[in-house]
Structure formats: structure tokens, C-alpha cells
Scaffold this active site. Structure first.
Site, PDB file in Angstrom:
ATOM      1  N   HIS A  93     -38.441  25.791 -22.131  1.00 51.41           N
ATOM      2  CA  HIS A  93     -38.615  26.359 -23.388  1.00 51.41           C
ATOM      3  C   HIS A  93     -37.494  26.015 -24.126  1.00 51.41           C
ATOM      4  O   HIS A  93     -36.247  26.442 -23.827  1.00 51.41           O
ATOM      5  CB  HIS A  93     -39.018  27.699 -23.527  1.00 51.41           C
ATOM      6  N   SER A  94     -37.566  25.213 -25.250  1.00 49.04           N
ATOM      7  CA  SER A  94     -36.382  25.242 -26.375  1.00 49.04           C
ATOM      8  C   SER A  94     -35.254  24.565 -25.699  1.00 49.04           C
ATOM      9  O   SER A  94     -35.421  23.286 -25.049  1.00 49.04           O
ATOM     10  CB  SER A  94     -36.139  26.484 -26.886  1.00 49.04           C
ATOM     11  N   MET A  95     -34.043  24.954 -25.707  1.00 45.21           N
ATOM     12  CA  MET A  95     -32.948  24.570 -25.124  1.00 45.21           C
ATOM     13  C   MET A  95     -33.323  24.021 -23.403  1.00 45.21           C
ATOM     14  O   MET A  95     -32.958  23.283 -22.994  1.00 45.21           O
ATOM     15  CB  MET A  95     -31.748  25.506 -25.145  1.00 45.21           C
ATOM     16  N   ALA A  97     -36.150  22.782 -22.383  1.00 43.78           N
ATOM     17  CA  ALA A  97     -36.623  21.754 -22.284  1.00 43.78           C
ATOM     18  C   ALA A  97     -35.677  20.587 -22.152  1.00 43.78           C
ATOM     19  O   ALA A  97     -35.967  19.643 -21.344  1.00 43.78           O
ATOM     20  CB  ALA A  97     -37.608  21.552 -23.412  1.00 43.78           C
ATOM     21  N   SER A 121     -41.470  22.585 -24.047  1.00 45.91           N
ATOM     22  CA  SER A 121     -42.093  23.627 -24.894  1.00 45.91           C
ATOM     23  C   SER A 121     -41.052  23.632 -26.066  1.00 45.91           C
ATOM     24  O   SER A 121     -39.943  23.837 -25.711  1.00 45.91           O
ATOM     25  CB  SER A 121     -42.479  24.992 -23.870  1.00 45.91           C
TER      26      SER A 121
END
Length: 253
Positions: A93-95, A97, A121
Site C-alpha cells: 500500500h502506497s510506499m 507498493a 495499492s
């Protein structure tokens, strides 16, 4: 038997699992964000959470701001805890990913038996050209107020934490370190992974809109699909049931 590592948290060990879902937290995040997912996943899936140094139970461990060093250490931990016939699937998720994609690439070069899918994500892929033209200050040059404003805008950190002076003082070095990691990852070109990619996002996330998420199709040698949920950058907190259904289906596919 599940082999453990300082780098991996396993909330509910499942020695008979056929798959492991490895979750990479967001900037400033740690294993606690994902712990409840273990009981919501299919019984054939074991949840493992990457535990970056400098937070939660690793608070005294030095933060790592070098992407290559972090990718190497996580990839090594995953290789050392591999189990025969257990397929490995990543969710970031975010970083997380960005790191999941890089760790996947690093493991592929070693012959590690990666699963057939990455689930990425709330994060668009690296684009050095647009990053250089954006004019955004590197994390090391941003003020504390600018970093905190960015965190508030994403609505992933409780307001009470940001308003508490002691918690804020503990969180800021972690955020600055992680934002630097993101800056460095985005300033270098990414290479395609062999694994298929599922990209996820929220329909109100202006940092990762559907068009940006769709660019992950260029970074896989497999198939690509996109799923948009109602919500912002942290849509996954309010759409947990739908997300768990998707994770179970994609992990076991």
C-alpha cells in the site's frame, strides 16, 4: 512449521497454508496496521507483514533510507523463510507498493519461486521524467509542517496522534525517512516484473487516480487488472470486507 524473521511479523501462523500474503506497509506505517487481516484471510493463506526498522517492536533499530539496502534485506528475509510448495504473493500500500514491486524484481533475479501476482495499492509507478518536472521538494528539504500536512491530507493517521507532541516527535523522523525512500524510488526507472499486477485505489485519491494506476500495466510481463473502491488514499480502512474478498481471490488464483 513457519520460519520467522525480524523482518516479518506473522500474526496467525498457518503451517499448512498453501500461500503466504506478504504485506508491505505505507510510509510511517508498521505491522499493526495489518494485524487484523490474518483472521479475515482464507485458511489456506498465511499473513506475513514486513516490519521495517525504527518502528513498533523495532523502534531502536536504525531507520533505512537507502532503497537498495531495504530491498536487499527484505528479499533476503523472504528467501530465508521460504517453504516448499507455498506460493508467495505481495500486497503493498502506497510506499509499500513501490517496495513490493522492487523486492519482487530482486527475488526474480535469484530464481526465487514468486507467486504469479503483485497487488499494488494507492500508488502510481515510478516516472523519473514527471518526478523531475514536478518541482516537489525532496523529503530532506521539507519542513516538519509540510510533512505533517501531507500526512493529514491522506487521512491515514489518527488526528490524536498528530496532535500529541510526544507522538508527533516520534513519528516525524520515521515519516521523513520513508518519504525520502519514496522520493528515491520515484527518481529511478522501474523495470517490469514477471508477475501479473492487480492495481487498487480509491476514487477520491488525488495522489493515485485510475489513469495513474493504469500505468502499472507497463511494468508487468503478465496480465494486468485495475479495481477502484469508494474512498480516498486509505480506502482500505473503510472497504475492508470487499478488499479481503479480492485479496483471497487474487492470492489463491
Amino acid at each position: 512449521m513457519t520460519r520467522t524473521s525480524t523482518w516479518l511479523v506473522v500474526p496467525q501462523p498457518r503451517p499448512e497454508a498453501s500461500h503466504r500474503l506478504v504485506c508491505f506497509p505505507h510510509a510511517g506505517g508498521g505491522p499493526n496496521f495489518y494485524r487484523s487481516w490474518g483472521r479475515l484471510l482464507n485458511s489456506s493463506v498465511e499473513l506475513q507483514i514486513v516490519h521495517y526498522p525504527g518502528r513498533e517492536n523495532r523502534l531502536t533499530d536504525a531507520l533505512v533510507s537507502d532503497p537498495d539496502a531495504l530491498v536487499h534485506d527484505v528479499a533476503t528475509a523472504l528467501a530465508e523463510t521460504e517453504r516448499p510448495a507455498v506460493s508467495t504473493v505481495f500486497f503493498g500500500h502506497s510506499m509499500g507498493a513501490l517496495l513490493a514491486h522492487e523486492v519482487s524484481r530482486a527475488l526474480e533475479t535469484t530464481g526465487f519461486p514468486m507467486g504469479n501476482r503483485l497487488i499494488l495499492s494507492a500508488c502510481t509507478p515510478p516516472d523519473p521524467a514527471s518526478q523531475s518536472a514536478s518541482g516537489t521538494e525532496p523529503a530532506t528539504l521539507r519542513s516538519d509542517a509540510e510533512i505533517l500536512a501531507a500526512v493529514r491530507g491522506r487521512e491515514g493517521t489518527p488526528t490524536a496522534v498528530l496532535q500529541d507532541a510526544d507522538l508527533r516527535a516520534m513519528l516525524l523522523p520515521i515519516l521523513r525517512n520513508d518519504y525520502l525512500l519514496v522520493d528515491l524510488c520515484r527518481r529511478r526507472p522501474a523495470k517490469p516484473a514477471r508477475a501479473a499486477i492487480t492495481a487498487l485505489g480509491g476514487d477520491r485519491d488525488d495522489t493515485a487516480d485510475p489513469a495513474g494506476l493504469s500505468r502499472w500495466a507497463r511494468f508487468t510481463a503478465g496480465d494486468f487488472d485495475l479495481r477502484i473502491f469508494p474512498g480516498g488514499h486509505f480506502y482500505l480502512a473503510s472497504r475492508q470486507r470487499e478488499l479481503m474478498e479480492l485479496l483471497n481471490e487474487r492470492t489463491l488464483r
